[in-house]
Enzyme design. Structure first.
Site, PDB file in Angstrom:
ATOM      1  N   ASN A 161       0.869  -1.179   0.000  1.00 40.14           N
ATOM      2  CA  ASN A 161       0.000   0.000   0.000  1.00 40.14           C
ATOM      3  C   ASN A 161       0.906   1.230   0.000  1.00 40.14           C
ATOM      4  O   ASN A 161       1.503   1.567   1.017  1.00 40.14           O
ATOM      5  CB  ASN A 161      -0.876  -0.034   1.262  1.00 40.14           C
ATOM      6  N   ARG A 183      -2.754  -2.238  -3.133  1.00 37.58           N
ATOM      7  CA  ARG A 183      -3.951  -1.437  -2.859  1.00 37.58           C
ATOM      8  C   ARG A 183      -3.898  -0.251  -3.817  1.00 37.58           C
ATOM      9  O   ARG A 183      -2.949   0.531  -3.819  1.00 37.58           O
ATOM     10  CB  ARG A 183      -3.943  -0.933  -1.424  1.00 37.58           C
ATOM     11  N   HIS A 212     -12.970   3.553   0.496  1.00 32.80           N
ATOM     12  CA  HIS A 212     -13.019   2.523   1.547  1.00 32.80           C
ATOM     13  C   HIS A 212     -13.747   1.276   1.055  1.00 32.80           C
ATOM     14  O   HIS A 212     -14.263   0.489   1.858  1.00 32.80           O
ATOM     15  CB  HIS A 212     -13.752   3.013   2.819  1.00 32.80           C
ATOM     16  N   HIS A 270     -17.498   2.621   8.398  1.00 28.28           N
ATOM     17  CA  HIS A 270     -16.036   2.622   8.529  1.00 28.28           C
ATOM     18  C   HIS A 270     -15.667   3.961   9.160  1.00 28.28           C
ATOM     19  O   HIS A 270     -15.682   5.003   8.506  1.00 28.28           O
ATOM     20  CB  HIS A 270     -15.398   2.470   7.139  1.00 28.28           C
ATOM     21  N   GLY A 329     -12.862   5.933  10.959  1.00 23.98           N
ATOM     22  CA  GLY A 329     -11.457   6.065  11.340  1.00 23.98           C
ATOM     23  C   GLY A 329     -11.090   7.528  11.214  1.00 23.98           C
ATOM     24  O   GLY A 329     -11.953   8.401  11.325  1.00 23.98           O
ATOM     25  N   ARG A 361     -11.486  16.306   8.016  1.00 27.64           N
ATOM     26  CA  ARG A 361     -12.249  16.640   6.801  1.00 27.64           C
ATOM     27  C   ARG A 361     -13.677  17.027   7.164  1.00 27.64           C
ATOM     28  O   ARG A 361     -14.254  16.449   8.093  1.00 27.64           O
ATOM     29  CB  ARG A 361     -12.270  15.452   5.840  1.00 27.64           C
ATOM     30  N   ASP A 370      -8.197  13.199  17.158  1.00 26.03           N
ATOM     31  CA  ASP A 370      -8.250  11.866  17.763  1.00 26.03           C
ATOM     32  C   ASP A 370      -9.380  11.788  18.801  1.00 26.03           C
ATOM     33  O   ASP A 370      -9.440  12.608  19.724  1.00 26.03           O
ATOM     34  CB  ASP A 370      -6.899  11.558  18.426  1.00 26.03           C
ATOM     35  N   ARG A 411      -9.885   9.868  21.206  1.00 29.48           N
ATOM     36  CA  ARG A 411      -9.477   9.662  22.607  1.00 29.48           C
ATOM     37  C   ARG A 411      -9.230  11.008  23.270  1.00 29.48           C
ATOM     38  O   ARG A 411      -9.685  11.246  24.403  1.00 29.48           O
ATOM     39  CB  ARG A 411      -8.216   8.788  22.666  1.00 29.48           C
ATOM     40  N   GLY A 441     -14.717   2.906  15.044  1.00 30.48           N
ATOM     41  CA  GLY A 441     -15.790   1.910  15.067  1.00 30.48           C
ATOM     42  C   GLY A 441     -15.438   0.672  15.881  1.00 30.48           C
ATOM     43  O   GLY A 441     -16.288   0.095  16.561  1.00 30.48           O
ATOM     44  N   ASN A 467     -13.039   0.542  18.349  1.00 28.95           N
ATOM     45  CA  ASN A 467     -12.538   0.793  19.708  1.00 28.95           C
ATOM     46  C   ASN A 467     -13.394   1.702  20.580  1.00 28.95           C
ATOM     47  O   ASN A 467     -13.257   1.681  21.800  1.00 28.95           O
ATOM     48  CB  ASN A 467     -11.147   1.434  19.623  1.00 28.95           C
ATOM     49  N   GLU A 493      -8.291  -4.949   5.218  1.00 28.93           N
ATOM     50  CA  GLU A 493      -8.204  -4.697   3.779  1.00 28.93           C
ATOM     51  C   GLU A 493      -7.089  -5.526   3.140  1.00 28.93           C
ATOM     52  O   GLU A 493      -7.214  -5.991   2.004  1.00 28.93           O
ATOM     53  CB  GLU A 493      -7.975  -3.206   3.523  1.00 28.93           C
TER      54      GLU A 493
HETATM   55  P1  AMP Z   1      -7.935   4.569  11.562  1.00 30.48           P
HETATM   56  O1  AMP Z   1      -7.882   5.697  10.558  1.00 30.48           O
HETATM   57  O2  AMP Z   1      -8.914   3.504  11.214  1.00 30.48           O
HETATM   58  O3  AMP Z   1      -6.567   4.023  11.901  1.00 30.48           O
HETATM   59  O4  AMP Z   1      -8.490   5.213  12.934  1.00 30.48           O
HETATM   60  C1  AMP Z   1      -7.730   6.138  13.671  1.00 30.48           C
HETATM   61  C2  AMP Z   1      -8.626   6.845  14.662  1.00 30.48           C
HETATM   62  O5  AMP Z   1      -9.299   5.886  15.512  1.00 30.48           O
HETATM   63  C3  AMP Z   1      -7.870   7.727  15.665  1.00 30.48           C
HETATM   64  O6  AMP Z   1      -7.615   9.004  15.132  1.00 30.48           O
HETATM   65  C4  AMP Z   1      -8.851   7.790  16.812  1.00 30.48           C
HETATM   66  O7  AMP Z   1      -9.770   8.853  16.604  1.00 30.48           O
HETATM   67  C5  AMP Z   1      -9.613   6.491  16.755  1.00 30.48           C
HETATM   68  N1  AMP Z   1      -9.246   5.554  17.827  1.00 30.48           N
HETATM   69  C6  AMP Z   1      -8.267   4.643  17.847  1.00 30.48           C
HETATM   70  N2  AMP Z   1      -8.247   3.969  19.024  1.00 30.48           N
HETATM   71  C7  AMP Z   1      -9.249   4.473  19.779  1.00 30.48           C
HETATM   72  C8  AMP Z   1      -9.768   4.199  21.095  1.00 30.48           C
HETATM   73  N3  AMP Z   1      -9.239   3.271  21.875  1.00 30.48           N
HETATM   74  N4  AMP Z   1     -10.835   4.925  21.506  1.00 30.48           N
HETATM   75  C9  AMP Z   1     -11.376   5.862  20.724  1.00 30.48           C
HETATM   76  N5  AMP Z   1     -10.944   6.154  19.472  1.00 30.48           N
HETATM   77  C10 AMP Z   1      -9.901   5.475  19.007  1.00 30.48           C
END
Ligand code: AMP
Length: 399
Positions: free
Chosen positions: A7, A91, A180, A206, A208, A239, A281, A283, A331, A333, A383
């Site tokens: 990728n 990818r 996605h 999805h 993230g 975004r 993020d 968290r 989604g 976590n 993926e």
């Molecule tokens: P991804 O693009 O699928 O890798 O998702 C990354 C995003 O997932 C991070 O910027 C966080 O906002 C969210 N994330 C990851 N771990 C956690 C967690 N334990 N609790 C809440 N959000 C999380």
């Protein structure tokens, strides 16, 4: 059969080597900062754990040879040498209106990637670099490619067309493509197997750093929230998602910003980060919310509100719903986002098991109440596995 999944980004190369006899991951990692000072490689194997080293790689071919070196060096020894790799799966991002499934990579595919670079100016050229790097180093190894846009090619025209003059579509192919796709295909496939019923209606979320939602009817994408570009639809980390197009002109004029500056703002400075002024993020945002930060609260509320709106809309267009799936970083976590997405949707048949939901992080689970009409699943996306499976199928057919 050993398959290497690649990728490529403009300055990074992610890799994963899979043994397709049992679909196990032999190694995975990333080469970062290709072409600049401070290139590093991270390589993780089940036996040796994660190692990270500074190396040099002036281009993607150097980066790919680093990968082969690490896969076959004395410490990792996942393969004896690069000749043990039976096939490579890439990818790929944008396949325009032509590619609706994974393909064997040949010159025609590379030409198409070039042609559709206009739609994905950051991603498609990087994909080509990855293909060329592998071709330089392993010219005899067959390569296949899986497009992010392919799964959504089943959308009907009334879903993918924008209500612009028709000539704009004819001349420039401006339409909704969606992204996605590999992730939505993977998780909705698992949900369909779990449901084990005819013509399942599934919504895949999805969520993230980039987020999109997809309505999947009987295995086919019938609508998705990302559009002509991945900036459309849901609120994301940085975004903006759905936006009145008139706002762009207004901001350019009133803030005296160039097209490029506004584009940067919509892609990199908006979303939950832009609203909260804190972080992209979840968290960080949830910590700030629990500390009483009002803008973090607002950012999360706007995110949840839009997600719920799409869940309702997609239930309506499919005429019902059998399963709601959560995947990707948020989604998989974040129980709070899942809870707010499902809260008060009992009238749609969506009933979440609140206690079970709180305990699920990063693993497959059914988090709906036993009597819920709609099953609610957390399904970790994969993926790379989807790309490796497609590559295996395509390459096996050559023999
Ligand atoms: P991804 O693009 O699928 O890798 O998702 C990354 C995003 O997932 C991070 O910027 C966080 O906002 C969210 N994330 C990851 N771990 C956690 C967690 N334990 N609790 C809440 N959000 C999380």
């Amino acid at each position: 059969m050993k398959i290497l999944v690649i990728n490529c980004g403009s300055s990074s190369l992610k890799f994963q080597l899979l043994d397709m006899n049992d679909e196990s991951v032999l190694a995975k990692g990333i080469v970062e900062r290709i072409g600049s000072e401070g290139t590093s490689i991270t390589c993780e194997t089940p036996k040796n754990g994660k190692i990270r080293n500074c190396e040099s790689a002036g281009n993607h071919t150097d980066a790919a040879s680093l990968v082969f070196k690490y896969l076959s060096d004395e410490k990792t020894r996942v393969i004896k040498n690069a000749n043990e790799i039976d096939a490579i799966g890439h990818r790929l991002v944008h396949g325009g209106e032509v590619y609706n499934s994974s393909v064997l990579i040949d010159d025609k595919v590379v030409e198409a990637l070039k042609k559709y670079s206009v739609f994905a100016p950051l991603h498609n050229p990087a994909n080509i670099l990855g293909i060329e790097a592998c071709k330089n180093l392993l010219p005899d190894v067959p390569m296949a490619g899986t497009f992010d846009t392919a799964f959504h090619q089943t959308m009907p025209d009334y879903a993918f067309m924008y209500a612009l003059p028709y000539s704009i579509y004819e001349k420039h192919k401006i339409r909704k493509y969606g992204f996605h796709g590999t992730s939505h295909r993977y998780v909705s496939g698992i949900a369909a197997k779990e449901l084990n019923k005819n013509n399942p209606k599934i919504i895949s979320c999805h969520l993230g750093n980039g987020s999109s939602i997809c309505a999947v009817c009987n295995g086919k994408s019938v609508d998705t929230s990302m559009g002509y570009t991945p900036v459309d639809g849901l609120v994301m980390g940085t975004r903006c998602g759905d936006l009145d197009p008139a706002i762009v002109n207004f901001i350019e004029k009133e803030e005296q910003m160039s097209h490029k500056e506004v584009d940067d703002m919509l892609n990199k400075k908006s979303g939950v980060y832009g609203i909260s002024g804190i972080s992209n993020d979840f968290r960080d945002l949830e910590n700030a919310l629990h500390d009483g930060n009002k803008r973090a609260k607002l950012a999360l509320e706007i995110f949840d509100f839009r997600l719920r709106k799409y869940i309702g809309a997609y239930t309506a267009i499919m005429g019902g719903l059998d399963a709601l799936v959560f995947t990707a970083g948020i989604g998989e976590n974040d129980w709070e986002t899942r809870y707010f997405a499902c809260k008060d949707l009992e009238y749609l048949g969506i009933e979440i098991d609140e206690n079970r939901n709180k305990t699920i992080r990063g693993n497959f689970a059914d988090i709906s109440l036993p009597g819920s009409k709609v099953r609610i699943y957390v399904i970790p996306t994969n993926e790379e596995l989807m790309i490796a499976r497609d590559t295996k199928e395509i390459v096996s057919a050559l023999k």
